[in-house]
Motif scaffolding. Structure first.
Motif, mmCIF file in Angstrom:
data_model
loop_
_atom_site.group_PDB
_atom_site.id
_atom_site.type_symbol
_atom_site.label_atom_id
_atom_site.label_comp_id
_atom_site.label_asym_id
_atom_site.label_seq_id
_atom_site.Cartn_x
_atom_site.Cartn_y
_atom_site.Cartn_z
ATOM 1 N N VAL A 169 0.724 -1.141 0.194
ATOM 2 C CA VAL A 169 0.164 0.109 -0.177
ATOM 3 C C VAL A 169 0.865 1.267 0.004
ATOM 4 O O VAL A 169 0.759 2.247 -0.745
ATOM 5 C CB VAL A 169 -1.097 0.045 1.010
ATOM 6 C CG1 VAL A 169 -1.843 1.403 1.271
ATOM 7 C CG2 VAL A 169 -2.189 -1.044 1.047
ATOM 8 N N TRP A 211 -1.803 6.969 -5.485
ATOM 9 C CA TRP A 211 -1.977 7.758 -4.556
ATOM 10 C C TRP A 211 -1.779 9.163 -4.885
ATOM 11 O O TRP A 211 -2.115 10.277 -4.256
ATOM 12 C CB TRP A 211 -1.257 7.672 -3.085
ATOM 13 C CG TRP A 211 -1.590 6.209 -2.534
ATOM 14 C CD1 TRP A 211 -0.635 5.396 -2.078
ATOM 15 C CD2 TRP A 211 -2.590 5.424 -2.378
ATOM 16 N NE1 TRP A 211 -0.941 4.151 -1.754
ATOM 17 C CE2 TRP A 211 -2.512 4.020 -1.971
ATOM 18 C CE3 TRP A 211 -4.137 5.696 -2.959
ATOM 19 C CZ2 TRP A 211 -3.391 2.978 -2.005
ATOM 20 C CZ3 TRP A 211 -4.899 4.719 -2.828
ATOM 21 C CH2 TRP A 211 -4.817 3.523 -2.169
ATOM 22 N N TYR A 223 -4.136 -2.907 7.900
ATOM 23 C CA TYR A 223 -4.494 -1.951 7.009
ATOM 24 C C TYR A 223 -4.294 -0.484 7.534
ATOM 25 O O TYR A 223 -3.401 0.461 6.745
ATOM 26 C CB TYR A 223 -5.957 -2.027 6.625
ATOM 27 C CG TYR A 223 -6.157 -1.555 5.224
ATOM 28 C CD1 TYR A 223 -5.074 -0.903 4.151
ATOM 29 C CD2 TYR A 223 -7.565 -0.848 4.971
ATOM 30 C CE1 TYR A 223 -5.621 -0.332 3.212
ATOM 31 C CE2 TYR A 223 -7.757 -0.196 3.854
ATOM 32 C CZ TYR A 223 -6.960 0.106 2.805
ATOM 33 O OH TYR A 223 -7.463 0.717 1.888
ATOM 34 N N GLU A 250 -0.627 0.523 7.741
ATOM 35 C CA GLU A 250 0.177 0.597 6.560
ATOM 36 C C GLU A 250 -0.302 1.999 6.034
ATOM 37 O O GLU A 250 0.471 2.772 5.267
ATOM 38 C CB GLU A 250 -0.210 -0.268 5.406
ATOM 39 C CG GLU A 250 0.349 -1.725 5.698
ATOM 40 C CD GLU A 250 1.728 -1.933 5.603
ATOM 41 O OE1 GLU A 250 2.387 -1.099 5.073
ATOM 42 O OE2 GLU A 250 2.486 -2.441 6.659
ATOM 43 N N LEU A 251 -1.499 2.366 6.178
ATOM 44 C CA LEU A 251 -2.297 3.941 5.582
ATOM 45 C C LEU A 251 -1.330 4.762 6.305
ATOM 46 O O LEU A 251 -1.042 5.857 5.769
ATOM 47 C CB LEU A 251 -3.745 3.928 5.983
ATOM 48 C CG LEU A 251 -4.573 3.086 4.995
ATOM 49 C CD1 LEU A 251 -5.984 3.337 5.572
ATOM 50 C CD2 LEU A 251 -4.272 3.406 3.556
ATOM 51 N N LYS A 252 -0.865 4.500 7.636
ATOM 52 C CA LYS A 252 -0.061 5.659 8.274
ATOM 53 C C LYS A 252 1.209 5.932 7.679
ATOM 54 O O LYS A 252 1.773 7.007 7.848
ATOM 55 C CB LYS A 252 0.067 5.198 9.792
ATOM 56 C CG LYS A 252 -1.296 5.306 10.640
ATOM 57 C CD LYS A 252 -0.907 4.807 12.015
ATOM 58 C CE LYS A 252 -2.450 4.502 12.973
ATOM 59 N NZ LYS A 252 -2.215 4.143 14.090
ATOM 60 N N LEU A 293 1.842 6.496 4.336
ATOM 61 C CA LEU A 293 1.478 7.304 3.241
ATOM 62 C C LEU A 293 2.279 8.566 3.339
ATOM 63 O O LEU A 293 2.325 9.005 4.402
ATOM 64 C CB LEU A 293 0.224 7.104 2.819
ATOM 65 C CG LEU A 293 -0.899 6.115 2.544
ATOM 66 C CD1 LEU A 293 -2.295 6.453 2.370
ATOM 67 C CD2 LEU A 293 -0.381 5.440 1.413
ATOM 68 N N LEU A 296 -8.310 6.026 -2.565
ATOM 69 C CA LEU A 296 -8.378 5.292 -1.249
ATOM 70 C C LEU A 296 -9.727 5.216 -0.726
ATOM 71 O O LEU A 296 -9.872 4.402 0.268
ATOM 72 C CB LEU A 296 -7.137 6.126 -0.238
ATOM 73 C CG LEU A 296 -6.974 5.560 0.937
ATOM 74 C CD1 LEU A 296 -6.682 4.220 0.748
ATOM 75 C CD2 LEU A 296 -5.951 6.431 1.701
ATOM 76 N N ILE A 355 -11.429 1.909 0.820
ATOM 77 C CA ILE A 355 -11.829 1.766 2.305
ATOM 78 C C ILE A 355 -13.142 1.777 2.228
ATOM 79 O O ILE A 355 -13.601 0.544 3.122
ATOM 80 C CB ILE A 355 -11.496 3.065 2.879
ATOM 81 C CG1 ILE A 355 -9.969 3.229 3.086
ATOM 82 C CG2 ILE A 355 -11.923 3.031 4.576
ATOM 83 C CD1 ILE A 355 -9.451 4.618 4.051
ATOM 84 N N TRP A 400 -10.938 7.656 8.550
ATOM 85 C CA TRP A 400 -10.238 7.711 7.534
ATOM 86 C C TRP A 400 -11.170 7.961 5.844
ATOM 87 O O TRP A 400 -11.001 8.877 5.168
ATOM 88 C CB TRP A 400 -9.473 6.737 6.867
ATOM 89 C CG TRP A 400 -8.159 6.316 7.798
ATOM 90 C CD1 TRP A 400 -7.613 6.143 8.887
ATOM 91 C CD2 TRP A 400 -6.663 6.679 7.041
ATOM 92 N NE1 TRP A 400 -6.396 6.197 9.215
ATOM 93 C CE2 TRP A 400 -5.909 6.721 7.797
ATOM 94 C CE3 TRP A 400 -6.565 7.353 5.802
ATOM 95 C CZ2 TRP A 400 -4.391 6.865 7.472
ATOM 96 C CZ3 TRP A 400 -5.163 7.697 5.336
ATOM 97 C CH2 TRP A 400 -4.129 7.368 6.368
#
Length: 840
Positions: A651, A657, A747, A750-752, A754, A765, A769, A790
């Protein structure tokens, strides 16, 4: 004739009279001659007094008034007695006038004094006879000893003893009489020793009885007892020495005890008929002495019989057999000895003193019986006191032996020559092999509880519970170590994330495409059945605790409430546990405390469903069980989330992104499709119930097969299968939720990572989500507040991206996760809007 005034004195003492006469003996006269002359003078004086009494009695009779004849005639006339009574009384009163009465009373008083003198002179004469024979007896007894006539020698010693009682120490010739008598009695004892031993050895009853009676008159009963023990111990020792080296000692014990019991019957019968005055304490002393002398060799032989290889059950089995043999023997012996005491007490007389003596004899006899029984059981009791050590030696060797196949399997899976796929394939059978040890391991623990009850009557249960706690804790910790090592050996490749794909959208190669993927697919199938193994282990642990509680509530309660050994009838057996409580004062208090704690724990468990009795009795094992459950849970979570983690690992690096429109022309906005990484993860989670059911149903089948292979009862097998099925269904529902929530957390983590989000990337995204949220909802889970925050922050208009996004956190519940999520999204979108998207 001697002075009669001496004999009229109130405190006349024959011994003092004779001693005084001997002291006044002329020096030129021999004592024997002088005493004979005195005896003759007393005889002549006694005869003179007798003639005088006869003459005076005749004269007194002649002086009785006529009233006596009238009274006799009145008594003979029964018909006129009432009419004649008054006349007779008046005549008697007239006859008993003062002058006549005084004369009669004086006459009678004189006669009484004369009779008292005669009686005292006769007593002095008899005493003089005893004293006159002392010198003769002292000279005669030496000749009797020389001739070997022990019977006449005993009579002579008895005469000397009586003579010395009569003659005081003031007579010079007999001042050392008692010392001479003691030496003569010692000589007699020495002379009687050999014939007494021969009579007892050959069981010649008349001869033994005669010699025993002779010694008894000299207060030498202890010599009879000692001689009897020495003579009759020899046959018993021949029975004990009949054991030959190399013969199994414990099976031989039963034969030995049977032979001794027959000897008891023979000895009781012989003593009862030949030495009744010494029965039954003579038999009690015999067997007390014999078993005291065999105590040390008995302990040595028993210790050898209880020695076995590490992990062997034979020492415990031999100890059970020895305890059973001695228990049977002491109860049979107790019956014989109590019957002997009953025979002895039945011969007592009915007067008060005899009854009291009989009761005292009974108490002494019973006390002697218990002393003998305590001596007999002492060697076995010594071994039983170390029983828990033997259980420790057996169980600490048995548990690792049961786990040996599991260790071999793990060693083969983690060997350097095995590929990852081969290792994972071998671990597929780990749960079956490991589950197969559970019944044997906990069966050994429950068998120890049953063995403790049989062997000790439950008195060692407090100690055994501590032993089992330590042993089971070591077993559970070993299982945890095996499982951890098994999956750590192939952990980084198969339990971690797979290598991220370089395909657009984070696509991951399909499972089974490579060896690594194949082994990764095998990992959940190997790990998930361990969850059922843990549940089954917890069930077996609780069952083991229930066995202890049940044993305490029955065996210990029975021991504590049982009658004292002395109160149990001879027809009923006395358990060794009762004897143990009688001899060990602190044991009853210890058992009472343990039983009370058990009852309190059971009562609490019945009213509080959250309370576990196991935590009270098997504290260390219960703690180890909790640690194992946590370790397996963590392992199962890693296994279930490994594939999702592989997808989510791509991710942070996805280019979507930071994507921007291909043209500056304003185009209509369309909702983008979710990327492949999130759809792959979602599809996996949607398939998770089937994966779990498949993996756990394998464990059910294996459990049934194992039960069937060892020939378990059909009903027990059916109940076990139903219980496993219920647990499996509960595990499927529980672990679908846990895996989905854990995946959601992965998840979010991993988003943190970015580095920025373009408007187009934010939209993508948000779509991803939304898809993942729908998957969670489909699985019946509420969307976590962090993930919802999020999505809400991502779909917010750009105009509020720099100012108002933080206010959305309050609308998402105000949780810390929601605030963090909104803060991160705000920063990510601010980077893109300020022209720094993707650059730091």
């Amino acid at each position: 004739m001697a002075d009669l005034q001496v004999f009229l004195e109130e405190d006349f003492d024959p011994k003092a009279y004779i001693n005084a006469a001997c002291a006044n003996k002329p020096a030129d006269k021999a004592l024997d001659r002088y005493l004979a002359e005195m005896e003759m003078k007393l005889h002549l004086g006694s005869d003179d007094i007798g003639l005088y009494l006869e003459d005076q009695s005749t004269r007194a009779t002649q002086r009785i008034p006529v009233a006596a004849r009238e009274l006799a005639r009145i008594r003979e006339d029964a018909q006129s007695v009432r009419a004649s009574v008054a006349t007779a009384l008046s005549k008697i009163q007239e006859t008993n006038k003062p002058t006549t009465s005084s004369s009669t009373a004086a006459t009678l008083a004189a006669l009484e004094e004369i009779d008292d003198v005669k009686r005292k002179m006769e007593s002095a004469c008899n005493t003089l006879k005893e004293a006159a024979g002392l010198s003769t007896l002292f000279s005669l007894v030496d000749d009797l000893f020389t001739s070997g006539d022990l019977s006449r020698a005993a009579d002579a010693l008895a005469g000397i003893r009586r003579g010395l009682v009569v003659v005081a120490d003031s007579v010079p010739e007999f001042q050392d009489g008692r010392a001479r008598l003691a030496r003569l009695e010692d000589r007699f004892s020495a002379a009687a020793e050999a014939p007494l031993a021969a009579a007892l050895t050959n069981q010649r009853g008349d001869e033994a009885s005669s010699l025993a009676n002779m010694l008894s008159t000299m207060d030498r009963s202890d010599q009879v007892v000692s001689a009897y023990i020495t003579a009759r111990c020899a046959p018993l020792w021949s029975l004990w020495e009949g054991y030959t080296a190399g013969t199994p000692f414990v099976p031989w014990l039963a034969t030995f005890y049977d032979q001794v019991l027959r000897s008891v019957a023979v000895e009781c019968e012989w003593c009862r008929t030949s030495l009744p005055d010494y029965y039954p304490h003579l038999v009690i002393n015999l067997f007390s002495s014999f078993f005291s002398s065999t105590d040390q060799p008995y302990r040595a032989r028993l210790a050898g019989a209880l020695t076995g290889a590490q992990g062997s059950l034979l020492p415990l089995e031999h100890l059970e057999q020895a305890a059973s043999a001695v228990n049977v023997f002491v109860n049979n012996l107790r019956r014989e000895l109590i019957d002997a005491g009953a025979w002895c007490s039945s011969g007592g007389e009915s007067n008060g003193n005899a009854v009291d003596d009989t009761k005292q004899q009974e108490q002494e006899h019973i006390q002697g019986c218990w002393q003998v029984l305590d001596i007999i059981v002492a060697p076995v009791e010594g071994a039983i006191s170390q029983y828990h050590d033997k259980e420790v030696h057996y169980l600490t060797a048995e548990m690792p032996r049961l786990l040996a196949p599991v260790r071999e399997l793990v060693a083969a899976a983690s060997s350097s020559s095995a590929s990852a796929a081969a290792a994972a394939g071998k671990l597929l059978s780990l749960h079956a092999v490991l589950g197969g040890t559970l019944d044997a391991a906990f069966g050994a623990a429950t068998a120890a509880v049953a063995r403790c009850v049989r062997l000790t009557g439950g008195t060692s249960l407090p100690t055994l519970s501590r032993v089992l706690d330590r042993v089971v804790q070591q077993y559970i910790s070993a299982v945890q170590s095996i499982i951890t090592n098994a999956f750590n050996g192939i952990g980084s490749t198969n339990l971690g994330s797979t290598s991220p794909s370089k395909t657009p959208g984070g696509a991951v190669p399909s499972v089974g495409a490579t060896g690594s993927g194949s082994s990764a697919a095998a990992i959940p199938e190997a790990v998930l059945p361990l969850l059922l193994v843990v549940l089954k282990m917890q069930r077996r642990l609780d069952e083991c605790t229930a066995e202890i509680v049940q044993a305490v509530s029955t065996a210990i309660t029975e021991v504590l409430q049982g009658a004292l050994p002395a109160d149990i009838p001879a027809s009923e057996p006395v358990p060794l546990s009762a004897l143990r409580l009688q001899t060990q004062s602190g044991l009853r208090r210890q058992l009472t405390t343990f039983a009370a704690a058990t009852a309190a724990a059971a009562e609490r468990a019945s009213s509080d469903s959250t309370y576990s009795v196991t935590s009270t009795f098997l504290t260390a094992a219960d703690s180890a069980m909790a640690d194992l459950a946590l370790a397996v849970d963590a392992l199962a979570e890693r296994a279930l989330c490994a594939r999702v983690a592989g997808h989510f690992a791509t991710v942070p690096a996805l280019p979507e992104w930071h994507a921007k429109p291909a043209t500056s022309v304003q185009l209509p906005s369309f909702t983008p499709y979710p990327l492949q990484y999130i759809t792959a993860a979602g599809e996996y989670l949607m398939m998770l119930p089937q994966v779990l059911e498949s993996a756990l149903s394998t464990e059910e089948t294996a459990a049934v097969v194992r039960e069937d292979e060892r020939g378990a009862d059909v009903n027990a097998e059916h109940e076990e299968h139903e219980e496993d099925s219920t647990e499996a269904a509960e595990l499927v529902a529980e672990w679908v939720d846990r895996a989905a929530l854990a995946s959601c957390q992965l998840y979010l983590n991993e988003l943190k990572k970015l580095k920025g989000l373009s408007p187009q990337g934010a939209g993508q995204l948000a779509a991803d989500i939304e898809y993942f949220s729908n998957v969670l909802s489909t699985l019946g889970l509420a969307v976590p507040s962090g993930l919802a925050a999020w999505q809400a922050a991502l779909v917010a208009p750009d105009t509020v991206a720099l100012e108002g996004l933080k206010g959305l956190a309050a609308g998402e519940g105000g949780t810390d996760e929601a605030k963090i999520a909104v803060d991160i999204v705000t920063k990510l979108r601010a980077m893109e809007l300020s022209g720094n998207g993707g650059r730091t």
